[in-house]
Design a protein around this motif. Sequence first.
Motif, PDB file in Angstrom:
ATOM      1  N   ALA A 176      -2.374  -0.927 -10.855  1.00 19.62           N
ATOM      2  CA  ALA A 176      -2.212  -0.366  -9.412  1.00 19.62           C
ATOM      3  C   ALA A 176      -3.861   0.230  -8.884  1.00 19.62           C
ATOM      4  N   LYS A 177      -4.012   0.094  -8.080  1.00 23.86           N
ATOM      5  CA  LYS A 177      -5.277   0.504  -7.934  1.00 23.86           C
ATOM      6  C   LYS A 177      -5.291   1.773  -7.166  1.00 23.86           C
ATOM      7  N   VAL A 178      -6.486   2.601  -7.326  1.00 21.80           N
ATOM      8  CA  VAL A 178      -6.248   3.758  -6.973  1.00 21.80           C
ATOM      9  C   VAL A 178      -7.304   4.405  -6.471  1.00 21.80           C
ATOM     10  N   ARG A 179      -7.115   5.036  -4.885  1.00 20.02           N
ATOM     11  CA  ARG A 179      -8.877   5.181  -4.436  1.00 20.02           C
ATOM     12  C   ARG A 179      -8.225   6.559  -4.378  1.00 20.02           C
TER      13      ARG A 179
ATOM     14  N   MET B  72       1.162  -1.045   0.249  1.00 15.69           N
ATOM     15  CA  MET B  72       0.008   0.287  -0.170  1.00 15.69           C
ATOM     16  C   MET B  72       0.612   0.887   0.069  1.00 15.69           C
ATOM     17  N   VAL B  73       0.518   2.419  -0.664  1.00 13.41           N
ATOM     18  CA  VAL B  73       0.840   3.530  -0.940  1.00 13.41           C
ATOM     19  C   VAL B  73       0.336   4.305  -0.307  1.00 13.41           C
ATOM     20  N   VAL B  74       0.352   4.834   0.502  1.00 14.02           N
ATOM     21  CA  VAL B  74      -0.625   6.566   1.307  1.00 14.02           C
ATOM     22  C   VAL B  74       0.226   7.587   0.443  1.00 14.02           C
ATOM     23  N   GLY B  75      -0.182   8.539  -0.166  1.00 11.08           N
ATOM     24  CA  GLY B  75       0.359   9.680  -0.733  1.00 11.08           C
ATOM     25  C   GLY B  75       0.008   9.576  -2.148  1.00 11.08           C
ATOM     26  N   SER B  76      -0.400  10.737  -2.808  1.00 12.56           N
ATOM     27  CA  SER B  76      -0.282  10.958  -4.016  1.00 12.56           C
ATOM     28  C   SER B  76       0.595  12.138  -5.116  1.00 12.56           C
ATOM     29  N   GLY B  77       1.759  12.629  -4.428  1.00 12.21           N
ATOM     30  CA  GLY B  77       2.339  13.590  -4.430  1.00 12.21           C
ATOM     31  C   GLY B  77       3.669  12.535  -5.390  1.00 12.21           C
ATOM     32  N   PRO B  78       4.799  13.681  -6.374  1.00 13.98           N
ATOM     33  CA  PRO B  78       6.108  13.069  -6.219  1.00 13.98           C
ATOM     34  C   PRO B  78       6.192  11.593  -5.937  1.00 13.98           C
ATOM     35  N   ALA B  79       6.401  11.454  -4.768  1.00 14.45           N
ATOM     36  CA  ALA B  79       7.061  10.297  -3.370  1.00 14.45           C
ATOM     37  C   ALA B  79       5.499   9.106  -3.702  1.00 14.45           C
ATOM     38  N   GLY B  80       4.609   9.408  -3.705  1.00 19.25           N
ATOM     39  CA  GLY B  80       3.849   7.972  -3.859  1.00 19.25           C
ATOM     40  C   GLY B  80       3.458   7.387  -5.243  1.00 19.25           C
ATOM     41  N   GLY B  81       3.232   8.820  -6.193  1.00 21.38           N
ATOM     42  CA  GLY B  81       3.076   8.205  -7.063  1.00 21.38           C
ATOM     43  C   GLY B  81       4.192   7.627  -8.167  1.00 21.38           C
ATOM     44  N   ALA B  82       5.227   7.738  -7.475  1.00 19.19           N
ATOM     45  CA  ALA B  82       6.150   6.957  -8.351  1.00 19.19           C
ATOM     46  C   ALA B  82       6.047   6.294  -7.158  1.00 19.19           C
ATOM     47  N   ALA B  83       6.058   5.793  -6.487  1.00 23.78           N
ATOM     48  CA  ALA B  83       6.795   4.172  -5.813  1.00 23.78           C
ATOM     49  C   ALA B  83       5.634   3.526  -6.239  1.00 23.78           C
ATOM     50  N   ALA B  84       3.793   4.380  -6.336  1.00 24.49           N
ATOM     51  CA  ALA B  84       2.920   3.111  -7.466  1.00 24.49           C
ATOM     52  C   ALA B  84       3.229   2.926  -8.529  1.00 24.49           C
ATOM     53  N   LEU B  85       4.008   3.843  -9.532  1.00 24.02           N
ATOM     54  CA  LEU B  85       4.224   3.683 -10.874  1.00 24.02           C
ATOM     55  C   LEU B  85       5.343   3.037 -10.466  1.00 24.02           C
ATOM     56  N   LEU B  86       6.397   2.539  -9.599  1.00 23.43           N
ATOM     57  CA  LEU B  86       7.493   1.386 -10.264  1.00 23.43           C
ATOM     58  C   LEU B  86       7.126   0.154  -9.250  1.00 23.43           C
TER      59      LEU B  86
ATOM     60  N   ALA C 105      -1.716  -5.023   4.182  1.00 27.30           N
ATOM     61  CA  ALA C 105      -0.956  -5.107   2.693  1.00 27.30           C
ATOM     62  C   ALA C 105       0.617  -6.150   3.672  1.00 27.30           C
ATOM     63  N   ARG C 106       1.635  -6.640   3.318  1.00 29.23           N
ATOM     64  CA  ARG C 106       2.860  -6.866   3.143  1.00 29.23           C
ATOM     65  C   ARG C 106       3.521  -5.771   3.501  1.00 29.23           C
ATOM     66  N   TYR C 107       3.512  -4.679   3.407  1.00 32.18           N
ATOM     67  CA  TYR C 107       4.150  -3.068   3.166  1.00 32.18           C
ATOM     68  C   TYR C 107       3.691  -2.271   3.547  1.00 32.18           C
ATOM     69  N   LEU C 108       3.139  -1.483   3.636  1.00 29.13           N
ATOM     70  CA  LEU C 108       3.406   0.264   3.896  1.00 29.13           C
ATOM     71  C   LEU C 108       4.441   0.948   3.290  1.00 29.13           C
ATOM     72  N   ILE C 109       4.151   1.871   2.288  1.00 25.16           N
ATOM     73  CA  ILE C 109       4.652   2.832   1.872  1.00 25.16           C
ATOM     74  C   ILE C 109       4.528   4.140   2.937  1.00 25.16           C
ATOM     75  N   GLY C 110       4.760   5.282   3.937  1.00 26.79           N
ATOM     76  CA  GLY C 110       4.208   6.490   3.671  1.00 26.79           C
ATOM     77  C   GLY C 110       5.331   8.239   3.133  1.00 26.79           C
ATOM     78  N   ALA C 111       4.407   8.626   2.396  1.00 28.37           N
ATOM     79  CA  ALA C 111       3.990   9.207   1.358  1.00 28.37           C
ATOM     80  C   ALA C 111       3.295  10.117   1.256  1.00 28.37           C
ATOM     81  N   ASP C 112       2.945  10.759   2.490  1.00 30.84           N
ATOM     82  CA  ASP C 112       2.267  11.478   3.048  1.00 30.84           C
ATOM     83  C   ASP C 112       2.542  13.317   3.696  1.00 30.84           C
ATOM     84  N   GLY C 113       3.928  13.639   3.019  1.00 28.93           N
ATOM     85  CA  GLY C 113       3.953  14.610   3.044  1.00 28.93           C
ATOM     86  C   GLY C 113       4.988  15.212   4.386  1.00 28.93           C
TER      87      GLY C 113
END
Length: 646
Positions: free
Chosen positions: A127-130, A1-15, A162-170
């Motif tokens: 990727a699923k985006v909410r 799971m990726v939390v956040g949709s900025g450049p960090a979160g968007g890049a993580a989800a895309l990768l 989720a197995r892992y969580l990425i905090g990209a919440d600013g």
Amino acid sequence: MVVGSGPAGGAAALLLATYGIRTLQVTKHGWLANTPRAHITNQRTMEVLRDLGVEDQALQQGSPSQLMGDTVLCTALAGQEIGRIRSWGTGPASLSEYATASPCEMIDLPQTYLEPILTTTAAARGAKVRFDTEFLHLTQDEDGVTAHLRDRVRGDTFTVRARYLIGADGSRSTIAQQVGLPMDGRMSKAGSMNIVFTADLTRHCAHRPSVLYWVLRPGAATGGIGMGLIRMVRPWNQWLLVWGYDIDQPPPTLDTEQARAIVRDLVGDPDLAVEITSTSLWTVNHAYATAYSAGRVHCIGDAVHRHPPSNGLGSNTSVQDAYNLAWKLAMVIRGQASPTLLDSYSAERAPVGRQIVERANLSRDQFAPIFDTLGVNADSDTHAITDALSSLRAGTDAGTKQRQQLDEAITLKNYEFNAHGVEMNQRYTSSAILPDTPTNQNTHGYGDGYGDGDGGGYGGEGRRHAGAAEHNWYADGNEGRQPTTPGTTDRDGHEGESAHESEGGREGRGGREGGDWELTARPTTRPGAKLPHAWLVDATGRRLSTLDTIGKGLFTVLTGLSGGIWETATSACRTELALPLRFTQIGGEGARDAYGEWSRVREIAEDGVLLVRPDGHIAWRHTTAPHDAATAQAQLLTALRHILGR
């Protein structure tokens, strides 16, 4: 799971989606960025986008470098110029260095354009985006993370496992706070406001194209990011203005008429037709996490490095955080690596985060010599500024001295506007890097012939520099030698040079083998550095970069035409580890070293080998081939096992 949709979160989800990992990206917002906050997109980030297959989209959406580089300092856009500095590698002294360092061009890509590229492509790749999904809190155990979320449309709460969580919440990261990441530094050291507006400023800007116009007005030294700023969003009618306020006073209220008055004042046109799009307040921070991970939670982006926008490092560092982390998560999730590989994320990226925070804040402070030279301060009014410029332009001995001092003060701003080394010289030290040892170092005259550094940093100290690494390698082979400030000597008796002597005047160029560590890119194949760019020619006669022969989520074994012994070793390691490995042989029909560029930067014999990670950083090298295939296989297998924790 990726939390956040900025450049960090968007890049993580895309990768992660690109690497085939089931990914859920959530954001509390109803859509992506609605203001063009981050914008400078440097060559290293463009290389990441190139690897992801979205570089062309970025180039289509961004403003090219030729519209970015004539940075202006003035009393108002319609007022007097104080000086200019060629920026972002666009000056004649730096064009060749930038072109040599990367196949990619630096561009200006506002966040409102970058985020849709990242997130929509992530969704297209699975990727699923909410949206409208707010992170509340988490719990974690040995097997995974449980995230508690709230649907902001329906109002109900639910959980996701989720197995892992990425905090990209600013920069106000709830996740970093909840998992207890250690933070150093200070938040809210100065106050700033953004005013996004539309106005036709063609007559003031088209003849001196730039992304940044710095304005010295009364109050410019209060808060903010060093001076008043009018920033181009789209040439030459969409803009973002930055102005400071006193952080020790109550935050100002800013209505449309007040915002319009500030815009007209900094432009210098009281009758300018201005449409205010939005206004917002924010604070200048100087804080960084000393560790980026806690258990199965990993934080990236502004959650772990918080700083002013000086140098344009924020979104770039955020994307590169994701690039470092995503391949490691993918390999651990697929069972190709031990979870211990993830320990290298914090070890590699935390030093980089600290250094870019220090650099950005020092760049903000380095406007002070300009104020000092002009004799103006936070209390100076319009008359004082006018008098200061009159004195500056006087044909007297005092005027001559003042102009020289101003030139030196503006030259110092190379560390903000031409910090190519800051952007390109990141070096990693961790368990995922095998440093050179006597057993794999050259015995036949091969090896790097110029400076390098470790500890995740780019070295340097003194009033011009920020974030010194533990030690550096320099061209004369003298380990530990640090750059020095003018008029001083280092511990080996080397005298410090002036900014003009060591950095080539206002563009700050010093050449690859010399020059300032923060200003000049220093490619090397030493383990921990990213693979140097060199142009090759493919089987159809078209150019391709060495960077095009690596990446895409795979380790690459890279050698020369006489290094065929490593192909056998690569095949054996694929089978032994059940690990996809790419084998690249430079010199063959698919990758000819037609220009001889690779032979000049590889620092190893033609039959030597580089083991390049999916993020383009060199994990291990052997400068020459062993005498037999069994030894080559054993060496490569040992390196891979060490890096992957297997």
